[in-house]
Each structure stands twice: as C-alpha cells, then as structure tokens.
Design a protein around this motif. Structure first.
Motif, PDB file in Angstrom:
ATOM      1  N   GLU A  53       0.823  -1.216   0.000  1.00 36.74           N
ATOM      2  CA  GLU A  53       0.000   0.000   0.000  1.00 36.74           C
ATOM      3  C   GLU A  53       0.855   1.263   0.000  1.00 36.74           C
ATOM      4  OE1 GLU A  53      -2.682  -0.266   3.255  1.00 36.74           O
ATOM      5  OE2 GLU A  53      -3.788  -1.982   2.418  1.00 36.74           O
ATOM      6  N   GLY A  54       2.137   1.106   0.231  1.00 37.23           N
ATOM      7  CA  GLY A  54       3.056   2.238   0.197  1.00 37.23           C
ATOM      8  C   GLY A  54       3.922   2.177  -1.038  1.00 37.23           C
ATOM      9  N   ARG A  55       5.232   2.186  -0.818  1.00 39.54           N
ATOM     10  CA  ARG A  55       6.176   2.113  -1.926  1.00 39.54           C
ATOM     11  C   ARG A  55       7.144   0.951  -1.724  1.00 39.54           C
ATOM     12  NH1 ARG A  55       8.182   8.103  -1.151  1.00 39.54           N
ATOM     13  NH2 ARG A  55       7.883   7.322   0.976  1.00 39.54           N
ATOM     14  N   VAL A  56       7.700   0.515  -2.817  1.00 41.24           N
ATOM     15  CA  VAL A  56       8.703  -0.537  -2.746  1.00 41.24           C
ATOM     16  C   VAL A  56      10.060   0.134  -2.532  1.00 41.24           C
ATOM     17  CG1 VAL A  56       9.871  -2.390  -3.987  1.00 41.24           C
ATOM     18  CG2 VAL A  56       7.386  -2.106  -4.196  1.00 41.24           C
ATOM     19  N   VAL A  57      10.748  -0.271  -1.472  1.00 41.40           N
ATOM     20  CA  VAL A  57      12.056   0.292  -1.142  1.00 41.40           C
ATOM     21  C   VAL A  57      13.111  -0.768  -1.440  1.00 41.40           C
ATOM     22  CG1 VAL A  57      13.474   1.353   0.629  1.00 41.40           C
ATOM     23  CG2 VAL A  57      10.991   1.678   0.664  1.00 41.40           C
ATOM     24  N   VAL A  58      14.081  -0.420  -2.255  1.00 41.76           N
ATOM     25  CA  VAL A  58      15.127  -1.361  -2.654  1.00 41.76           C
ATOM     26  C   VAL A  58      16.431  -0.967  -1.966  1.00 41.76           C
ATOM     27  CG1 VAL A  58      16.298  -2.459  -4.596  1.00 41.76           C
ATOM     28  CG2 VAL A  58      13.975  -1.567  -4.898  1.00 41.76           C
ATOM     29  N   ILE A  59      17.122  -1.964  -1.391  1.00 40.96           N
ATOM     30  CA  ILE A  59      18.397  -1.697  -0.733  1.00 40.96           C
ATOM     31  C   ILE A  59      19.439  -2.690  -1.226  1.00 40.96           C
ATOM     32  CG2 ILE A  59      17.340  -0.707   1.321  1.00 40.96           C
ATOM     33  CD1 ILE A  59      17.850  -3.327   2.787  1.00 40.96           C
ATOM     34  N   GLY A  60      20.694  -2.290  -1.180  1.00 35.47           N
ATOM     35  CA  GLY A  60      21.800  -3.150  -1.588  1.00 35.47           C
ATOM     36  C   GLY A  60      23.098  -2.368  -1.502  1.00 35.47           C
ATOM     37  N   MET A  61      24.188  -3.081  -1.255  1.00 32.65           N
ATOM     38  CA  MET A  61      25.505  -2.452  -1.137  1.00 32.65           C
ATOM     39  C   MET A  61      26.368  -2.794  -2.346  1.00 32.65           C
ATOM     40  SD  MET A  61      26.257  -0.518   1.481  1.00 32.65           S
ATOM     41  CE  MET A  61      28.044  -0.638   1.546  1.00 32.65           C
ATOM     42  N   GLY A  62      27.314  -1.932  -2.652  1.00 34.28           N
ATOM     43  CA  GLY A  62      28.274  -2.216  -3.706  1.00 34.28           C
ATOM     44  C   GLY A  62      27.607  -2.446  -5.044  1.00 34.28           C
ATOM     45  N   LYS A  63      28.062  -3.511  -5.762  1.00 34.86           N
ATOM     46  CA  LYS A  63      27.487  -3.812  -7.068  1.00 34.86           C
ATOM     47  C   LYS A  63      26.010  -4.164  -6.946  1.00 34.86           C
ATOM     48  CE  LYS A  63      31.493  -3.392  -9.147  1.00 34.86           C
ATOM     49  NZ  LYS A  63      32.315  -3.116  -7.945  1.00 34.86           N
ATOM     50  N   SER A  64      25.642  -4.830  -5.857  1.00 36.27           N
ATOM     51  CA  SER A  64      24.224  -5.137  -5.636  1.00 36.27           C
ATOM     52  C   SER A  64      23.419  -3.854  -5.484  1.00 36.27           C
ATOM     53  CB  SER A  64      24.053  -6.011  -4.387  1.00 36.27           C
ATOM     54  OG  SER A  64      24.586  -7.297  -4.595  1.00 36.27           O
ATOM     55  N   SER A  77       9.120   3.215 -13.161  1.00 40.62           N
ATOM     56  CA  SER A  77       8.693   3.622 -14.495  1.00 40.62           C
ATOM     57  C   SER A  77       7.691   2.660 -15.121  1.00 40.62           C
ATOM     58  CB  SER A  77       9.907   3.764 -15.420  1.00 40.62           C
ATOM     59  OG  SER A  77      10.499   2.507 -15.668  1.00 40.62           O
ATOM     60  N   THR A  78       7.399   1.557 -14.422  1.00 43.02           N
ATOM     61  CA  THR A  78       6.454   0.589 -14.964  1.00 43.02           C
ATOM     62  C   THR A  78       5.258   0.356 -14.041  1.00 43.02           C
ATOM     63  OG1 THR A  78       7.835  -1.198 -14.044  1.00 43.02           O
ATOM     64  CG2 THR A  78       8.171  -0.627 -16.362  1.00 43.02           C
ATOM     65  N   GLY A  79       4.941   1.361 -13.219  1.00 41.22           N
ATOM     66  CA  GLY A  79       3.694   1.307 -12.465  1.00 41.22           C
ATOM     67  C   GLY A  79       3.796   0.898 -11.021  1.00 41.22           C
ATOM     68  N   THR A  80       5.003   0.618 -10.523  1.00 45.95           N
ATOM     69  CA  THR A  80       5.175   0.257  -9.116  1.00 45.95           C
ATOM     70  C   THR A  80       6.017   1.335  -8.442  1.00 45.95           C
ATOM     71  OG1 THR A  80       5.087  -2.127  -9.600  1.00 45.95           O
ATOM     72  CG2 THR A  80       6.068  -1.475  -7.507  1.00 45.95           C
ATOM     73  N   PRO A  81       5.415   2.226  -7.661  1.00 42.71           N
ATOM     74  CA  PRO A  81       6.188   3.291  -7.003  1.00 42.71           C
ATOM     75  C   PRO A  81       7.325   2.698  -6.174  1.00 42.71           C
ATOM     76  CG  PRO A  81       3.831   3.698  -6.782  1.00 42.71           C
ATOM     77  CD  PRO A  81       3.975   2.311  -7.353  1.00 42.71           C
ATOM     78  N   ALA A  82       8.529   3.149  -6.442  1.00 47.84           N
ATOM     79  CA  ALA A  82       9.696   2.562  -5.784  1.00 47.84           C
ATOM     80  C   ALA A  82      10.823   3.575  -5.708  1.00 47.84           C
ATOM     81  CB  ALA A  82      10.158   1.316  -6.551  1.00 47.84           C
TER      82      ALA A  82
END
Length: 333
Positions: A53-64, A77-82
């Motif tokens: 119901e909110g936003r998708v938060v993506v986390i990762g260090m370095g190359k990830s 850009s494809t409809g999922t607020p993130a």
C-alpha cells in the motif's frame, strides 16, 4: 605487477574475442538457469509487491546496490512506485524514509552483507515485508526474509572468480522479471509508460496529439472547386505546406493537391493557366481527426508514402493540416 609494466601488444586479437565471448556465454548460462526458479516463491514475491500500500524500497551495497538502484528505477517507471535507499545511510537516519506500508527488496549475493543485515531487526520490528534476492538460500538475509529469490550462479564470468559479473547479471534479470510481471498484473499500458517518460521519444510518440502540432484552418491553404490551377499554386506557395485543400463552401473536404500532384500534372503537359483544380486534385483524400495521436498520422503517412495530411472534424470539415516536417520538429519521427 603494475598495469604500466604490461606489454599489451602481447595480447592477440583472437584472445580478446575469445575472452569476450566466454563472458557472454557464462552470463547467458547464469540467466538461463533462473528459468526454473520462477516458481511459487516468485509468485509470493509478486503478491507481496502487488499488495504493497506504500512504496517498494530497494536496498543493496556495492554492485548489488547499483543493480538495486536500476531495479527501483525500472519498477517506478512501470507502475510500481519505488525508490532506492543506501543501507549505509539507512542506519544513519534514512531508515525514516521507510514506512510500515512499504515493502522492501534487499539484494546481496552472499546474503551476509553487514550494512544490510544490521537493518533486519528494525525491519522485523516494524513488520515490513521483505523480499530477499541472494545467491545463498541459507544466508542470514534469506532466512530473515518473507520470501527469498535464489539467483545463485555456478561461477562468475571474471576469470579470477572475484568481480561480480554473472551474479549481478542474474540479479538484474530477476529484478526485471519481477518488474515486468507486476507491470502485466497491474494492466500497465504503453500510455501509462509514456506518462512517466514525457521527455523521451516514446513519450512524445504516445502523448502528442495531432491538435498539438497541426496548422489550424486559418493557416491551411484551401481553395474552392473552379479555382484555376495557377491560383491554387499561388495559395500553396503562400502557406508553404506543399499542398492545398479543396473544400466546398461548408468547408467539407473534397480533395487535396500536393507537390506530387503538380509533378504528375506537369508530366502530362497540363496547362496550369486553363486547368481547374478539381481536374488534377486527388479526390476524397485520407484525413485524420485532431484528437488522434500524432503517431497515428505518422503511420498513415508512412503507409501511403505521403508527406501531408488534412485534419477534419467528424463531418469531414477542414480544421487544419499536418505535414512530415511538423512531426520531425516534434520528435515524433
């Protein structure tokens, strides 16, 4: 040995080609292996993200982290607020950007990245759903996640087995699989995509309408039946659109006369001073309506191999004109 001491001339061209192909083959195999891992766990991950119901938060260090940043951008850009949050900064205040309504995606090939795993107790305390993408199903991150997506690879493309290559490619592909599955599930359309890319060529193609580009009726050359060809040519020259419309006194379109029609008339030795325009015009020409997309006009021009179109209302009354130069200037072509 430092790179300044290497004799690069000793490296043969065919060796470079062989190395490059080996990398592509290794990474292609890593991506192909993911096919069998698009399973029930993948479905659970998609459901979690769709229910967010909110936003998708993506986390990762370095190359990830770089892959995670790209994933966040693709989702947004494809409809999922993130958005992407750097886990190192999250531990110093940026965690406040994450709410209980959000869902997290965490990327770590080992699943043991300290900066990511230090956040797990706080994520669990706030009962935030967590999708883990790792190459180690038994890792700390994988075990703490609501759902785990396995992106393990047999080997890296790096001959030293050190630089993240095949593993980051696999993570990128899995992220794209998630994003596109969500796009389809949400019924996200090409027009929706264009709305989030208004500055790009695709946005212009999908958002610009004919009325945004056309020359209005007052600036469109037009003559009545009975007008001599010579006078029609004067009208064409005055407006510089390479054509003129032929209309009746109610402004209904009867025909069009273009530069191409002029060349054909001259090939037939037509007398420009004695010939009425209706004798050489193209009758009942194809036309478009102002509400149509400019891309539709372009498709029609390309199909019919023409450079101009008349714009009409529902009763075939002339309301304007559009030519290929207008589409070129607007970046639709």
């Amino acid at each position: 040995m430092g790179s300044d001491c290497l004799n690069t001339e000793s490296v043969k061209d065919e060796d470079l080609i062989k190395l490059g192909r080996a990398v592509i083959e290794t990474e292609a195999a890593a991506v192909a292996a993911l096919t069998n891992r698009i399973d029930d766990q993948f479905v659970v991950a998609c459901r979690l993200l769709l229910q967010c119901e909110g936003r998708v938060v993506v986390i990762g260090m370095g190359k990830s982290g770089h892959i995670g940043s790209k994933l966040a951008a693709t989702l947004a850009s494809t409809g999922t607020p993130a958005f992407f949050v750097h886990p190192g900064e999250a531990g110093h205040g940026d965690l406040g950007m994450i709410t209980a309504d959000d869902t997290l995606i965490a990327l770590s090939n080992s699943g043991e990245t300290d900066e990511v795993n230090q956040l797990l107790p706080l994520i669990k305390r706030r009962q935030i759903p967590l999708v883990a993408i790792t190459g180690n199903p038994s890792s700390t991150l994988a075990r703490a996640a609501s759902v785990h997506l396995d992106v393990a690879v047999d080997r890296e493309a790096c001959p030293l087995g050190l630089a993240p290559t095949a593993s980051t490619t696999a993570s990128l592909a899995m992220g794209d699989a998630l994003a596109i599955a969500l796009l389809e599930a949400r019924g996200f359309t090409a027009e929706d995509f264009a709305l989030s890319h208004p500055g790009g060529r695709l946005g212009r193609r999908l958002l610009l309408r004919i009325e945004d580009l056309m020359h209005p009726s007052a600036d469109t050359p037009q003559v009545y039946p009975g007008t001599g060809l010579a006078d029609a040519l004067v009208e064409m020259t005055r407006y510089g659109l390479g054509m003129t419309a032929i209309v009746d006194h109610d402004q209904r379109i009867l025909g069009i006369f273009t530069d191409g029609d002029l060349r054909r008339a001259l090939d037939k030795n037509v007398d420009v001073h004695q010939t009425p325009i209706e004798a050489v015009m193209t009758p009942n020409p194809r036309h478009v309506e102002r509400q149509q997309l400019a891309a539709e006009a372009l498709a029609m021009m390309e199909e019919k191999r023409i450079n101009a179109l008349l714009v009409a209302d529902a009763d075939s009354r002339l309301v304007g004109a559009l030519n290929m130069h207008d589409l070129l200037r607007a970046g639709v072509v």
